[in-house]
Design a protein around this motif. Structure first.
Motif, PDB file in Angstrom:
ATOM      1  N   ALA A   1       0.859  -1.196   0.000  1.00  0.00           N
ATOM      2  CA  ALA A   1       0.000   0.000   0.000  1.00  0.00           C
ATOM      3  C   ALA A   1       0.889   1.239   0.000  1.00  0.00           C
ATOM      4  O   ALA A   1       1.132   1.848   1.055  1.00  0.00           O
ATOM      5  CB  ALA A   1      -0.914   0.004   1.206  1.00  0.00           C
ATOM      6  N   PRO A   2       1.412   1.633  -1.156  1.00  0.00           N
ATOM      7  CA  PRO A   2       2.266   2.823  -1.222  1.00  0.00           C
ATOM      8  C   PRO A   2       1.563   4.059  -0.648  1.00  0.00           C
ATOM      9  O   PRO A   2       0.394   4.290  -0.930  1.00  0.00           O
ATOM     10  CB  PRO A   2       2.512   2.982  -2.726  1.00  0.00           C
ATOM     11  CG  PRO A   2       2.314   1.612  -3.289  1.00  0.00           C
ATOM     12  CD  PRO A   2       1.237   0.985  -2.452  1.00  0.00           C
ATOM     13  N   GLY A   3       2.277   4.788   0.183  1.00  0.00           N
ATOM     14  CA  GLY A   3       1.698   5.979   0.794  1.00  0.00           C
ATOM     15  C   GLY A   3       0.846   5.691   2.018  1.00  0.00           C
ATOM     16  O   GLY A   3       0.218   6.603   2.562  1.00  0.00           O
TER      17      GLY A   3
ATOM     18  N   MET B   1      -3.728   2.874   9.370  1.00  0.00           N
ATOM     19  CA  MET B   1      -4.294   1.555   9.133  1.00  0.00           C
ATOM     20  C   MET B   1      -5.155   1.139  10.312  1.00  0.00           C
ATOM     21  O   MET B   1      -4.962   1.595  11.441  1.00  0.00           O
ATOM     22  CB  MET B   1      -3.203   0.523   8.874  1.00  0.00           C
ATOM     23  CG  MET B   1      -2.285   0.261  10.030  1.00  0.00           C
ATOM     24  SD  MET B   1      -1.016  -0.953   9.600  1.00  0.00           S
ATOM     25  CE  MET B   1      -0.229  -1.151  11.195  1.00  0.00           C
ATOM     26  N   MET B   2      -6.091   0.286  10.015  1.00  0.00           N
ATOM     27  CA  MET B   2      -6.965  -0.266  11.030  1.00  0.00           C
ATOM     28  C   MET B   2      -6.616  -1.732  11.193  1.00  0.00           C
ATOM     29  O   MET B   2      -6.494  -2.468  10.216  1.00  0.00           O
ATOM     30  CB  MET B   2      -8.433  -0.112  10.616  1.00  0.00           C
ATOM     31  CG  MET B   2      -9.435  -0.597  11.667  1.00  0.00           C
ATOM     32  SD  MET B   2      -9.801  -2.371  11.533  1.00  0.00           S
ATOM     33  CE  MET B   2     -10.834  -2.402  10.081  1.00  0.00           C
ATOM     34  N   CYS B   3      -6.436  -2.151  12.426  1.00  0.00           N
ATOM     35  CA  CYS B   3      -6.210  -3.555  12.729  1.00  0.00           C
ATOM     36  C   CYS B   3      -7.484  -4.090  13.361  1.00  0.00           C
ATOM     37  O   CYS B   3      -7.880  -3.650  14.444  1.00  0.00           O
ATOM     38  CB  CYS B   3      -5.028  -3.714  13.671  1.00  0.00           C
ATOM     39  SG  CYS B   3      -4.723  -5.428  14.144  1.00  0.00           S
TER      40      CYS B   3
ATOM     41  N   ILE C   1      -6.705   1.391  15.765  1.00  0.00           N
ATOM     42  CA  ILE C   1      -6.316   2.257  14.651  1.00  0.00           C
ATOM     43  C   ILE C   1      -4.901   2.770  14.898  1.00  0.00           C
ATOM     44  O   ILE C   1      -4.591   3.266  15.983  1.00  0.00           O
ATOM     45  CB  ILE C   1      -7.298   3.426  14.500  1.00  0.00           C
ATOM     46  CG1 ILE C   1      -8.710   2.885  14.207  1.00  0.00           C
ATOM     47  CG2 ILE C   1      -6.850   4.375  13.389  1.00  0.00           C
ATOM     48  CD1 ILE C   1      -9.801   3.926  14.288  1.00  0.00           C
ATOM     49  N   VAL C   2      -4.053   2.624  13.886  1.00  0.00           N
ATOM     50  CA  VAL C   2      -2.648   3.016  14.002  1.00  0.00           C
ATOM     51  C   VAL C   2      -2.333   4.078  12.953  1.00  0.00           C
ATOM     52  O   VAL C   2      -2.559   3.868  11.755  1.00  0.00           O
ATOM     53  CB  VAL C   2      -1.720   1.799  13.813  1.00  0.00           C
ATOM     54  CG1 VAL C   2      -0.254   2.230  13.905  1.00  0.00           C
ATOM     55  CG2 VAL C   2      -2.036   0.730  14.842  1.00  0.00           C
TER      56      VAL C   2
ATOM     57  N   ASN D   1      -6.246  -0.567   5.028  1.00  0.00           N
ATOM     58  CA  ASN D   1      -5.837   0.803   4.732  1.00  0.00           C
ATOM     59  C   ASN D   1      -7.020   1.714   5.034  1.00  0.00           C
ATOM     60  O   ASN D   1      -8.047   1.651   4.374  1.00  0.00           O
ATOM     61  CB  ASN D   1      -5.429   0.911   3.266  1.00  0.00           C
ATOM     62  CG  ASN D   1      -4.853   2.274   2.921  1.00  0.00           C
ATOM     63  OD1 ASN D   1      -5.067   3.261   3.628  1.00  0.00           O
ATOM     64  ND2 ASN D   1      -4.126   2.333   1.818  1.00  0.00           N
ATOM     65  N   ALA D   2      -6.884   2.560   6.056  1.00  0.00           N
ATOM     66  CA  ALA D   2      -8.002   3.397   6.486  1.00  0.00           C
ATOM     67  C   ALA D   2      -8.403   4.427   5.434  1.00  0.00           C
ATOM     68  O   ALA D   2      -9.520   4.933   5.450  1.00  0.00           O
ATOM     69  CB  ALA D   2      -7.661   4.087   7.805  1.00  0.00           C
ATOM     70  N   ALA D   3      -7.499   4.728   4.502  1.00  0.00           N
ATOM     71  CA  ALA D   3      -7.795   5.744   3.489  1.00  0.00           C
ATOM     72  C   ALA D   3      -8.830   5.260   2.480  1.00  0.00           C
ATOM     73  O   ALA D   3      -9.630   6.048   1.977  1.00  0.00           O
ATOM     74  CB  ALA D   3      -6.513   6.160   2.772  1.00  0.00           C
ATOM     75  N   ASN D   4      -8.811   3.971   2.177  1.00  0.00           N
ATOM     76  CA  ASN D   4      -9.730   3.461   1.154  1.00  0.00           C
ATOM     77  C   ASN D   4     -10.468   2.187   1.570  1.00  0.00           C
ATOM     78  O   ASN D   4     -11.159   1.571   0.758  1.00  0.00           O
ATOM     79  CB  ASN D   4      -8.977   3.210  -0.160  1.00  0.00           C
ATOM     80  CG  ASN D   4      -7.804   2.255   0.016  1.00  0.00           C
ATOM     81  OD1 ASN D   4      -7.694   1.551   1.020  1.00  0.00           O
ATOM     82  ND2 ASN D   4      -6.917   2.230  -0.977  1.00  0.00           N
ATOM     83  N   ASN D   5     -10.295   1.790   2.836  1.00  0.00           N
ATOM     84  CA  ASN D   5     -10.935   0.584   3.385  1.00  0.00           C
ATOM     85  C   ASN D   5     -10.517  -0.697   2.672  1.00  0.00           C
ATOM     86  O   ASN D   5     -11.211  -1.718   2.752  1.00  0.00           O
ATOM     87  CB  ASN D   5     -12.467   0.712   3.349  1.00  0.00           C
ATOM     88  CG  ASN D   5     -12.969   1.743   4.341  1.00  0.00           C
ATOM     89  OD1 ASN D   5     -12.449   1.857   5.444  1.00  0.00           O
ATOM     90  ND2 ASN D   5     -13.966   2.514   3.935  1.00  0.00           N
ATOM     91  N   LYS D   6      -9.376  -0.672   1.995  1.00  0.00           N
ATOM     92  CA  LYS D   6      -8.884  -1.873   1.330  1.00  0.00           C
ATOM     93  C   LYS D   6      -8.180  -2.769   2.346  1.00  0.00           C
ATOM     94  O   LYS D   6      -7.313  -2.325   3.088  1.00  0.00           O
ATOM     95  CB  LYS D   6      -7.911  -1.507   0.215  1.00  0.00           C
ATOM     96  CG  LYS D   6      -7.336  -2.724  -0.496  1.00  0.00           C
ATOM     97  CD  LYS D   6      -6.296  -2.330  -1.530  1.00  0.00           C
ATOM     98  CE  LYS D   6      -5.671  -3.566  -2.166  1.00  0.00           C
ATOM     99  NZ  LYS D   6      -4.601  -3.202  -3.129  1.00  0.00           N
TER     100      LYS D   6
END
Length: 201
Positions: free
Chosen positions: A17-19, A23-25, A103-104, A144-149
């Motif tokens: 995940a570049p950039g 992140m959510m664990c 959340i980290v 990835n918290a930015a896009n929920n991927k």
């Protein structure tokens, strides 16, 4: 496509995940159904619910826990830096999806913290006579918290954890300028988070 991790596998988060910054664990579990059914079929020893607690132990470059404030758990929901937040305790594991979420925010993690150890333990396990062999569908996943991927998922089978009351699920650690994830999956026999965290002191 998320990577399904195997025990001992390591991946580079920056490559997956570049950039990546936040992140959510998510950790989830189900209670193994006992044969015979009935009202108490989903309850553990002593008629009690299974209460699994997810936590993060923050370690320095020597792999040591230097202060109790560096343990993020249901009794300390946010790191002093604001980089790690536990969204709250789940007492039963009921429901689908993530039962507990951490959340980290990677860029906000202080430089002296080099490794994040994600652990889970069974609350009051000795009195309730409970262990991980009675847990089903346990998993840890990184999103990835930015896009929920979903970046990675590590599925755990409870069958090999007979007598184990805690588990080291995964480590997220600095390597040069990169953050990496290691799937650990080691069961341990401990009486609570304090004893588990003490192994890093």
């Amino acid at each position: 496509m998320a990577i399904s991790l195997q025990k001992g596998q390591r991946i580079s988060l920056s490559k997956e995940a570049p950039g990546l910054s936040k992140m959510m664990c998510g950790l989830g579990w189900d209670v193994a159904k006992r044969s015979g059914g009935g009202f108490f079929s989903n309850f553990g020893g002593g008629g009690q619910n299974y209460d699994l607690d997810a936590s993060v132990i923050c370690l320095d470059a020597n792999g040591k826990l230097t202060a109790k404030e560096n343990i993020i758990y249901f009794g300390n929901l946010q790191h002093l830096s604001g980089a790690i937040t536990h969204t709250g305790d789940n007492l039963t594991g009921a429901g689908d999806g993530d039962d507990e979420v951490i959340i980290v925010d990677l860029p906000r993690i202080p430089a002296q913290i080099v490794k994040l150890v994600f652990v889970v333990n069974i609350y009051d396990c000795i009195a309730r006579k409970q262990d991980f062999s009675q847990i089903e569908n346990a998993f840890v996943r990184l999103v990835n918290a930015a896009n929920n991927k979903e970046l990675a998922r590590y599925n755990l089978s409870g069958k090999e954890y007979l007598g184990m009351t805690g588990m080291v699920l995964a480590e997220v650690y600095r390597h040069n300028d990169d953050w990496k994830l290691a799937a650990i999956g080691n069961g341990v026999n401990v009486n609570g988070l304090g004893e588990l965290a003490g192994s890093y002191s």
